[in-house]
Design a protein around this motif. Structure first.
Motif, mmCIF file in Angstrom:
data_model
loop_
_atom_site.group_PDB
_atom_site.id
_atom_site.type_symbol
_atom_site.label_atom_id
_atom_site.label_comp_id
_atom_site.label_asym_id
_atom_site.label_seq_id
_atom_site.Cartn_x
_atom_site.Cartn_y
_atom_site.Cartn_z
ATOM 1 N N TRP A 161 -7.225 -4.178 -1.438
ATOM 2 C CA TRP A 161 -7.415 -4.070 -2.888
ATOM 3 C C TRP A 161 -6.896 -2.753 -3.448
ATOM 4 C CZ3 TRP A 161 -10.486 -7.222 -0.050
ATOM 5 C CH2 TRP A 161 -10.816 -8.468 -0.570
ATOM 6 N N SER A 162 -6.425 -1.861 -2.597
ATOM 7 C CA SER A 162 -5.979 -0.552 -3.078
ATOM 8 C C SER A 162 -4.574 -0.596 -3.655
ATOM 9 C CB SER A 162 -6.039 0.474 -1.932
ATOM 10 O OG SER A 162 -5.149 0.108 -0.887
ATOM 11 N N GLU A 163 -3.811 -1.623 -3.332
ATOM 12 C CA GLU A 163 -2.443 -1.733 -3.837
ATOM 13 C C GLU A 163 -2.458 -2.191 -5.287
ATOM 14 O OE1 GLU A 163 1.791 -3.786 -2.409
ATOM 15 O OE2 GLU A 163 -0.125 -4.546 -1.677
ATOM 16 N N PRO A 164 -1.678 -1.566 -6.174
ATOM 17 C CA PRO A 164 -1.638 -1.995 -7.585
ATOM 18 C C PRO A 164 -1.227 -3.461 -7.711
ATOM 19 C CG PRO A 164 -0.544 0.128 -7.299
ATOM 20 C CD PRO A 164 -0.842 -0.386 -5.931
ATOM 21 N N ALA A 165 -1.723 -4.102 -8.772
ATOM 22 C CA ALA A 165 -1.464 -5.529 -8.963
ATOM 23 C C ALA A 165 0.036 -5.813 -9.065
ATOM 24 C CB ALA A 165 -2.186 -6.027 -10.206
ATOM 25 N N ALA A 166 0.768 -4.989 -9.813
ATOM 26 C CA ALA A 166 2.202 -5.235 -9.977
ATOM 27 C C ALA A 166 2.931 -5.143 -8.644
ATOM 28 C CB ALA A 166 2.792 -4.240 -10.978
ATOM 29 N N ALA A 167 2.512 -4.216 -7.779
ATOM 30 C CA ALA A 167 3.148 -4.084 -6.465
ATOM 31 C C ALA A 167 2.840 -5.296 -5.591
ATOM 32 C CB ALA A 167 2.682 -2.798 -5.786
ATOM 33 N N GLN A 168 1.601 -5.817 -5.688
ATOM 34 C CA GLN A 168 1.259 -7.018 -4.924
ATOM 35 C C GLN A 168 2.096 -8.208 -5.383
ATOM 36 O OE1 GLN A 168 -2.904 -7.894 -4.055
ATOM 37 N NE2 GLN A 168 -3.507 -5.960 -5.018
ATOM 38 N N VAL A 169 2.283 -8.323 -6.680
ATOM 39 C CA VAL A 169 3.092 -9.427 -7.208
ATOM 40 C C VAL A 169 4.540 -9.290 -6.746
ATOM 41 C CG1 VAL A 169 3.999 -10.464 -9.324
ATOM 42 C CG2 VAL A 169 1.589 -9.821 -9.180
ATOM 43 N N ALA A 170 5.064 -8.071 -6.774
ATOM 44 C CA ALA A 170 6.432 -7.856 -6.306
ATOM 45 C C ALA A 170 6.569 -8.241 -4.838
ATOM 46 C CB ALA A 170 6.823 -6.391 -6.511
ATOM 47 N N ARG A 171 5.565 -7.907 -4.039
ATOM 48 C CA ARG A 171 5.584 -8.286 -2.624
ATOM 49 C C ARG A 171 5.558 -9.797 -2.449
ATOM 50 N NH1 ARG A 171 0.583 -10.216 -1.013
ATOM 51 N NH2 ARG A 171 -0.428 -8.219 -1.424
ATOM 52 N N ALA A 172 4.714 -10.478 -3.234
ATOM 53 C CA ALA A 172 4.614 -11.933 -3.125
ATOM 54 C C ALA A 172 5.900 -12.620 -3.564
ATOM 55 C CB ALA A 172 3.433 -12.430 -3.963
ATOM 56 N N LEU A 173 6.513 -12.141 -4.635
ATOM 57 C CA LEU A 173 7.743 -12.756 -5.120
ATOM 58 C C LEU A 173 8.900 -12.495 -4.160
ATOM 59 C CD1 LEU A 173 7.488 -11.936 -8.930
ATOM 60 C CD2 LEU A 173 7.075 -14.130 -7.819
ATOM 61 N N ALA A 174 8.949 -11.297 -3.565
ATOM 62 C CA ALA A 174 10.013 -10.995 -2.610
ATOM 63 C C ALA A 174 9.895 -11.867 -1.370
ATOM 64 C CB ALA A 174 9.972 -9.515 -2.227
ATOM 65 N N ALA A 175 8.665 -12.144 -0.938
ATOM 66 C CA ALA A 175 8.464 -12.945 0.268
ATOM 67 C C ALA A 175 8.915 -14.382 0.071
ATOM 68 C CB ALA A 175 7.000 -12.905 0.686
ATOM 69 N N GLN A 176 8.950 -14.855 -1.177
ATOM 70 C CA GLN A 176 9.402 -16.221 -1.423
ATOM 71 C C GLN A 176 10.864 -16.414 -1.036
ATOM 72 O OE1 GLN A 176 8.596 -17.212 -5.505
ATOM 73 N NE2 GLN A 176 6.389 -17.261 -5.227
ATOM 74 N N ASP A 177 11.627 -15.332 -1.013
ATOM 75 C CA ASP A 177 13.043 -15.430 -0.673
ATOM 76 C C ASP A 177 13.285 -15.452 0.830
ATOM 77 O OD1 ASP A 177 13.718 -15.435 -3.332
ATOM 78 O OD2 ASP A 177 14.041 -13.273 -3.446
ATOM 79 N N LEU A 178 12.263 -15.170 1.617
ATOM 80 C CA LEU A 178 12.420 -15.150 3.065
ATOM 81 C C LEU A 178 12.347 -16.559 3.638
ATOM 82 C CD1 LEU A 178 10.100 -12.129 3.925
ATOM 83 C CD2 LEU A 178 12.581 -12.127 3.956
ATOM 84 N N PRO A 179 13.016 -16.803 4.763
ATOM 85 C CA PRO A 179 12.802 -18.075 5.461
ATOM 86 C C PRO A 179 11.338 -18.220 5.819
ATOM 87 C CG PRO A 179 14.620 -16.848 6.425
ATOM 88 C CD PRO A 179 13.957 -15.931 5.465
ATOM 89 N N TYR A 180 10.854 -19.458 5.795
ATOM 90 C CA TYR A 180 9.418 -19.628 5.994
ATOM 91 C C TYR A 180 8.931 -19.016 7.303
ATOM 92 C CZ TYR A 180 4.952 -21.431 7.104
ATOM 93 O OH TYR A 180 3.648 -21.489 7.490
ATOM 94 N N GLU A 181 9.682 -19.226 8.393
ATOM 95 C CA GLU A 181 9.203 -18.759 9.686
ATOM 96 C C GLU A 181 9.162 -17.242 9.774
ATOM 97 O OE1 GLU A 181 13.612 -19.777 10.052
ATOM 98 O OE2 GLU A 181 11.797 -20.617 9.143
#
Length: 661
Positions: free
Chosen positions: A379-399
């Motif tokens: 919970w220490s990571e800012p919300a915008a940074a968490q969203v950026a991490r989640a959106l970036a991970a969508q571009d990775l291959p699932y595995e």
């Protein structure tokens, strides 16, 4: 056609392709009608055999050991035309595909050493680039990339075959992609799998499954999922056939892998976070999440097939009380969400799934509060940074996608209910931290027998309530979160301020919203409700719909913004009704073009014009009849428009969470 797929056994995709290919051209034209009639016939099961009385003289028998038809000889018909009869083909068309579902965090099954060798079926979009996943809350899967090698002649031929079949399905649309088109795509997928193109093959099976769901009106059908599946499949095959793998994306990444790999982790000390139910059209169960001392997320799950949709939801909720199958651990998944595990000889996949082989030892250990380390680090990571991490991970291959990459960990204050969300879905408004964005909290699953919606409605009655929440990011033009679990936040500096949850000690300050029901007594008497900070609607952009007002309640601006729906709607319309859907009047095309250009979306206007031109560019013979083509140019035009829409939606979501929307 509405088939009760739970009445039928599963069938291997290659069996469907082989049986349908054995029909004559005349019978192939009758296949969809025959399947619709057969779907209305009662199905009786006797052991490993499913029997269907086609008529008074004909009985169809499906031999499916373990519930799966594994070969053509497993489908027998008593009619005179058998084995080249339409009844056998109709039966395998109605059977659900028995390909193993994607091993996602929400659909993980209990792992054994044998299951550790099961092939994976990634469903994530294939992006032109693969950004590195951030470290911190999750572990970036940094498996060594295989040295890029060019495609062999067999691989290239299989990729081209798969691309043509996928383009044909896109050009036909859901309404025109009948059993024959689906079987051809499955045949191409089988050929690709034999050639070693595991990722495109799995994507093709996923597309056929979703096309079937769309054609049958299945309740779990989502058009966005089908669009994403076709975008991934065509993106993979286009990259392979164009020779782009050695550039932006390695060929090994485009090929995918046949088996899920697990890495030895040695000793792990896990602290439970939460548990969530898993409920699909064919499977039900539970997945529990834990965090280790380094802040990495891991999953333990037990998901089993279900034969009756009526009991699937209770089965998913009840799975929370099943014992975790890991070593000698004697606690349920629900208990693990509040306790911990000490594991020796642990194995872990790149997606965070823990193996349960014979060499793994695990015993129950103490848990930790969400407000204490290592859980508090999430919970220490800012919300915008968490969203950026989640959106970036969508571009990775699932595995290679990190475990929990789409999860957000936020501290919020409840504002109150909003009228409705998309499609009339209820939602709850909350503000992140003190000056963060206003977020629409939505139920993680809409099934009425899961407690998500009831819990959300109860929370909406307590404005001012402070919560520490875990949710799954919903990519939208405004901040939205699928709520999975709630708990008590750290004590604030003002004891007279809004209160936290008032939970009993045995609940460890948290509630799994999909497995447990909140009670009115669990809501502490809140302090004064915060002022919902009504925001003034921004000036309408040139492309905004005039007269639009906010329908999402307090705290959210009116939905003025770029008219991205103009292009997105045409992309989805193509998938639904096929290539001919893009042949409206020139006046409509000019209106779309003008709306996009006025909003500054000139690239979208060019892509839409290109899509329309490709759809209309079909040769005709001397009699004026359309000459069939391979739909390659049309598929590339659609793929460009679909990827543009995808990237623009991601950018808008990021801007909304960062306060720039």
């Amino acid at each position: 056609m509405t088939a009760r797929t739970n009445d039928w056994p599963g069938v291997r995709p290659e069996v469907v392709a082989e049986v349908v290919a054995g029909l004559s051209a005349r019978l192939q034209k009758r296949l969809d009608g025959a399947a619709a009639k057969l779907a209305e016939r009662p199905v009786a099961r006797e052991g490993d055999e499913w029997r269907v009385e086609v008529d008074e003289e004909t009985v169809l028998v499906l031999h499916a050991p373990g519930g799966v038809v594994a070969g053509q000889d497993g489908v027998r018909c008593g009619c005179l035309l058998a084995p080249a009869c339409v009844h056998r083909a109709a039966a395998v068309t109605l059977c659900p595909l028995a390909e193993a579902p994607p091993e996602t965090e929400t659909e993980a099954t209990t792992e054994t050493e044998a299951e550790a060798e099961q092939p994976t079926a990634p469903t994530a979009p294939t992006a032109p680039t693969a950004p590195t996943a951030p470290t911190g809350t999750t572990e970036a899967a940094q498996a060594p990339q295989e040295q890029a090698t060019p495609l062999t002649a067999a691989e290239l031929a299989a990729a081209r075959h798969l691309h043509r079949a996928a383009a044909a399905v896109l050009a036909a649309g859901v309404s025109g992609a009948g059993a024959v088109a689906q079987a051809e795509l499955l045949r191409a997928a089988h050929r690709a799998r034999l050639a070693g193109l595991y990722r495109p093959a799995a994507a093709a099976v996923t597309v056929v499954t979703r096309v079937r769901a769309a054609r049958s009106g299945a309740p779990d059908h989502r058009l966005a999922d089908l669009v994403a599946g076709l975008r991934e499949l065509l993106g993979l095959t286009a990259a392979l056939t164009a020779g782009e793998g050695a550039g932006a994306v390695p060929v090994a990444e485009l090929r995918g892998t046949a088996r899920q790999s697990y890495r030895e982790e040695g000793g792990l000390r896990l602290y439970g976070l939460f548990a969530e139910p898993v409920l699909t059209a064919t499977h039900a169960g539970v997945v529990a999440w834990g965090v280790d001392a380094d802040g990495r997320l891991s999953t333990l799950g037990e998901v089993m097939p279900h034969d009756d949709a009526a009991v699937a939801a209770p089965q998913a909720v009840g799975a929370g009380n099943r014992t975790v199958r890991l070593g000698d651990a004697a606690l349920s998944h629900r208990e693990f969400s509040r306790a911990g595990l000490a594991v020796q000889g642990a194995t872990r996949s790149a997606a965070g799934r823990l193996g349960a082989g014979a060499g793994v030892r695990a015993v129950r250990a103490a848990g930790v509060a969400w407000t204490a380390e290592p859980a508090a680090r999430l919970w220490s990571e800012p919300a915008a940074a968490q969203v950026a991490r989640a959106l970036a991970a969508q571009d990775l291959p699932y595995e290679g996608r990190p475990a929990g990459s789409d999860l957000l960990f936020l501290d919020v204050t409840v504002l109150g209910p909003a009228p409705t969300g998309p499609g009339g879905e209820p939602q709850l408004l909350a503000r992140c931290a003190e000056d963060g964005p206003v977020v629409a909290l939505r139920a993680a699953h809409e099934h009425p027998e899961l407690p998500f919606r009831a819990n959300l409605a109860l929370l909406a009655t307590a404005p001012g309530l402070r919560l520490r929440v875990i949710g799954r990011l919903e990519r939208a033009e405004r901040p939205e979160l699928r709520l999975l679990a709630v708990g008590s936040p750290p004590e604030g500096p003002d004891p007279q301020g809004p209160g936290p949850l008032a939970l009993t000690a045995d609940r460890a300050g948290r509630v799994n919203l999909g497995l447990e029901r909140l009670q009115t007594a669990d809501l502490a008497a809140p302090g004064p409700a915060p002022e919902p900070a009504r925001e003034t609607a921004p000036a309408a952009s040139p492309g905004a719909v005039p007269g639009t007002t906010s329908a999402d309640g307090p705290g959210l601006p009116a939905p003025y913004g770029p008219p991205v729906h103009v292009l997105g709607r045409r992309v989805e319309q193509t998938v639904t009704t096929g290539r001919h859907a893009l042949g409206p009047s020139e006046a409509m095309a000019a209106a779309d073009r003008g709306l996009l250009r006025a909003a500054g979306l000139s690239t979208a206007a060019v892509l839409l014009d290109g899509l329309r031109a490709a759809a209309a560019n079909q040769r005709r013979d001397v009699f004026g009849r359309i000459v069939a083509d391979d739909h390659d140019a049309f598929a590339h035009a659609w793929l460009a428009a679909a990827w543009y829409t995808e990237e623009l939606a991601t950018a808008l979501c990021s801007a909304a969470w960062s306060g720039e929307g």
